[in-house]
Design a protein around this motif. Structure first.
Motif, PDB file in Angstrom:
ATOM      1  N   TYR A  56      19.110  85.916 -15.916  1.00  0.00           N
ATOM      2  CA  TYR A  56      17.988  86.319 -16.896  1.00  0.00           C
ATOM      3  C   TYR A  56      16.989  85.208 -17.118  1.00  0.00           C
ATOM      4  O   TYR A  56      17.238  84.082 -16.911  1.00  0.00           O
ATOM      5  N   PHE A  57      15.793  85.652 -17.462  1.00  0.00           N
ATOM      6  CA  PHE A  57      14.825  84.656 -17.220  1.00  0.00           C
ATOM      7  C   PHE A  57      13.569  85.076 -17.801  1.00  0.00           C
ATOM      8  O   PHE A  57      13.242  86.334 -18.139  1.00  0.00           O
ATOM      9  N   ARG A  58      12.487  84.337 -18.224  1.00  0.00           N
ATOM     10  CA  ARG A  58      11.016  84.663 -18.895  1.00  0.00           C
ATOM     11  C   ARG A  58      10.296  84.457 -17.769  1.00  0.00           C
ATOM     12  O   ARG A  58      10.272  83.355 -17.138  1.00  0.00           O
ATOM     13  N   PRO A  68      10.970  89.434 -20.678  1.00  0.00           N
ATOM     14  CA  PRO A  68      12.388  89.263 -20.082  1.00  0.00           C
ATOM     15  C   PRO A  68      12.617  89.883 -18.644  1.00  0.00           C
ATOM     16  O   PRO A  68      12.307  91.291 -18.481  1.00  0.00           O
ATOM     17  N   TRP A  69      13.052  88.983 -17.789  1.00  0.00           N
ATOM     18  CA  TRP A  69      13.570  89.803 -16.430  1.00  0.00           C
ATOM     19  C   TRP A  69      14.838  89.506 -16.187  1.00  0.00           C
ATOM     20  O   TRP A  69      15.460  88.586 -16.861  1.00  0.00           O
ATOM     21  N   TRP A  70      15.596  90.210 -15.409  1.00  0.00           N
ATOM     22  CA  TRP A  70      16.916  89.921 -14.955  1.00  0.00           C
ATOM     23  C   TRP A  70      17.097  90.199 -13.251  1.00  0.00           C
ATOM     24  O   TRP A  70      16.180  90.890 -12.923  1.00  0.00           O
ATOM     25  N   SER A  71      18.053  89.311 -12.783  1.00  0.00           N
ATOM     26  CA  SER A  71      18.097  89.648 -11.245  1.00  0.00           C
ATOM     27  C   SER A  71      19.715  89.616 -10.846  1.00  0.00           C
ATOM     28  O   SER A  71      20.181  88.606 -11.546  1.00  0.00           O
ATOM     29  N   ASP A  72      19.871  90.341 -10.051  1.00  0.00           N
ATOM     30  CA  ASP A  72      21.503  90.101  -9.303  1.00  0.00           C
ATOM     31  C   ASP A  72      21.143  89.311  -7.975  1.00  0.00           C
ATOM     32  O   ASP A  72      22.150  89.089  -7.157  1.00  0.00           O
ATOM     33  N   GLY A  77      17.853  94.753  -7.471  1.00  0.00           N
ATOM     34  CA  GLY A  77      18.749  94.602  -8.859  1.00  0.00           C
ATOM     35  C   GLY A  77      17.742  93.607  -9.724  1.00  0.00           C
ATOM     36  O   GLY A  77      18.299  93.000 -10.496  1.00  0.00           O
ATOM     37  N   THR A  78      16.641  93.568  -9.457  1.00  0.00           N
ATOM     38  CA  THR A  78      15.741  92.854 -10.380  1.00  0.00           C
ATOM     39  C   THR A  78      14.680  93.836 -11.177  1.00  0.00           C
ATOM     40  O   THR A  78      14.074  94.498 -10.376  1.00  0.00           O
ATOM     41  N   ASP A  79      14.892  93.627 -12.397  1.00  0.00           N
ATOM     42  CA  ASP A  79      13.706  94.580 -13.131  1.00  0.00           C
ATOM     43  C   ASP A  79      13.267  93.550 -14.422  1.00  0.00           C
ATOM     44  O   ASP A  79      13.776  92.408 -14.845  1.00  0.00           O
TER      45      ASP A  79
END
Length: 472
Positions: A56-58, A68-72, A77-79
């Motif tokens: 998770y990140f800004r 806010p963003w997140w990625s695997d 898997g990044t949105d």
């Protein structure tokens, strides 16, 4: 019967397996996951947090602002969530796991508050409270907050896991002035933090989530002085921190809570200051840099929480020259890595088991007298039997490196930003079997990158130079 060399068969097997996997490239080199801010501009990845198989990140995108963003570690898997619709920024911060979800501070344009990313993830809750510095302790999510429009200052608040409602725990500094709770740390079922009640200055406090159970631990620096507890660190079910009593009895020293009661470890006896910095958990104790009893610069020390178990590990900087100890990183509870400068080699990667004989420089990464690592540009993260870190060999600039703790197996992973330019890999976090981080390849700006962590290293123990890279 003689032995059979099946190394080629093993390598072929892993090459085929990786080719059939979902890895974006071939798993051997770092790859750009997503150009969040399309083109050469940076997305300024910040406030990173790894949990639940996601990073998770800004980040900033001119269409959405700071969101806010997140990625695997894959593009699919990044949105992101455009919490404040349009180009306005929700400016998320303080990601924290709570009630099976990821909570964070932000604003949707209507109210500032604490939000949660739900299944999907999607926004599922907001609470009309300005929050920050969040930490989960038992069934409560604690943070420093101020009710919007309420007229109170910044105080200690919590969200209850059962009701997901926010309540103020205690008005520590009575009236509209802020007690400003900071440095929140969980030690078992107790929250420790620093606050100012307007009478004792900035001191150490604890809370069990109730008003009556929220109390100042001790007025370490009496007579209206501030002890200013710093670097609050949990280790072995205790709280370690640095504080000063105003040089009335101990000076600036290491402190530890024993049964909830703060006890000083007077490294430099009397009012002189042993000083502490860079406190980091190593096993059930801590390691840090300290001035000791004077006469030497700040050197590497470790403590098990008792005066007898607190000692200098090794004098790395000769004489009064400090060793510039920083980035102490626990590897397995006994072994830890850090950066230090012995004057001869510059600031480089070191390892230690807490003894003088077991403390040495891993490798002179920048052999021409420059610093191979620094407290400003470097990070260290543990991944299985290795560490990944940011270093500069004086030729390729600041790039991603890895090490198993031996000189031979301490190598640059990849020259992400051309020969001699700086990629500045940062915000390193391990998510599953991937390392995610921000880096600049010279074309896309600083963006989200990933590395598939090797599952198998042929010749890893001796780093066989006949193998082209890290073999899977």
């Amino acid at each position: 019967m003689g032995s059979v060399d099946r190394r080629g068969e093993v390598v072929l097997y892993f090459i085929v397996a990786l080719a059939l996997s979902a890895s974006p490239v071939d798993g051997a080199d770092p790859y750009l996951v997503m150009d969040v801010n399309t083109g050469p501009d940076h997305s300024y990845i910040q406030n990173v947090y790894a949990a639940n198989g996601y990073y998770y990140f800004r980040a900033y995108n001119p269409t959405y602002g700071w969101e806010p963003w997140w990625s695997d570690g894959t593009a699919a898997g990044t949105d992101m969530r455009d919490l404040w619709s349009g180009t306005q920024s929700s400016t998320p911060a303080g990601f924290e796991t709570f009630a099976g979800d990821i909570f964070f501070e932000g604003s949707n344009g209507t109210v500032p508050g604490i939000f949660a990313l739900g299944v999907g993830p999607s926004i599922k809750a907001n609470i009309d409270v300005e929050g920050s510095l969040m930490v989960t302790v038992g069934s409560n999510l604690f943070f420093g907050g101020a009710e919007t429009g309420g007229g109170e200052g910044m105080e200690l608040w919590k969200i209850d896991q059962g009701t997901l409602t926010a309540t103020r725990v205690k008005d520590i500094y009575l009236g509209g002035t802020s007690s400003t709770p900071e440095k929140l740390v969980a030690v078992g079922t107790t929250l420790y933090f620093t606050a100012n009640d307007g009478t004792h200055g900035k001191e150490l406090w604890r809370s069990n989530g109730t008003g009556a159970g929220t109390v100042m631990v001790e007025d370490i620096a009496p007579d209206l002085l501030w002890s200013s507890p710093a670097e609050l660190t949990e280790a072995g079910g205790r709280l370690f921190f640095g504080a000063t009593d105003g040089d009335t009895t101990y000076g600036s020293e290491l402190w530890v809570t024993v049964g909830g009661v703060p006890t000083v470890i007077d490294i430099c006896p009397g009012t002189c200051s042993g000083g502490t910095g860079g406190i980091a958990k190593v096993g059930t104790g801590v390691c840090f840099r300290s001035l000791g009893t004077g006469g030497t610069g700040a050197e590497l020390w470790c403590s098990d929480g008792t005066p007898g178990g607190t000692a200098k590990v090794k004098e790395i900087g000769p004489g009064s020259t400090p060793g510039y100890i920083d980035l102490i990183t626990d590897f397995d509870g006994d072994l830890f890595y850090f950066i230090a400068d012995d004057v001869t080699h510059g600031s480089e990667l070191w390892r230690s088991n807490g003894t003088a004989g077991g403390t040495w420089m891993v490798k002179d990464i920048n052999p021409d007298g420059g610093d191979g690592m620094s407290s400003v540009n470097s990070e260290i993260v543990v991944a299985g039997d290795e560490i990944y870190f940011t270093a500069n060999d004086g030729v390729h600039g600041w790039e991603l490196w890895r090490s198993d703790g031996t000189e031979a197996c301490t190598v640059m992973v990849y020259d992400i930003n051309n020969l001699g330019a700086n990629a500045y890999p940062g915000n390193l976090r391990v998510v599953g079997d991937r390392l995610l981080f921000a880096a600049d390849d010279g074309s896309h700006g600083s963006e989200l990158w990933a590395l598939d962590i090797p599952l198998f290293h042929s010749g890893f123990e001796d780093c066989d130079p006949t193998w082209s890279s890290w073999v899977y």
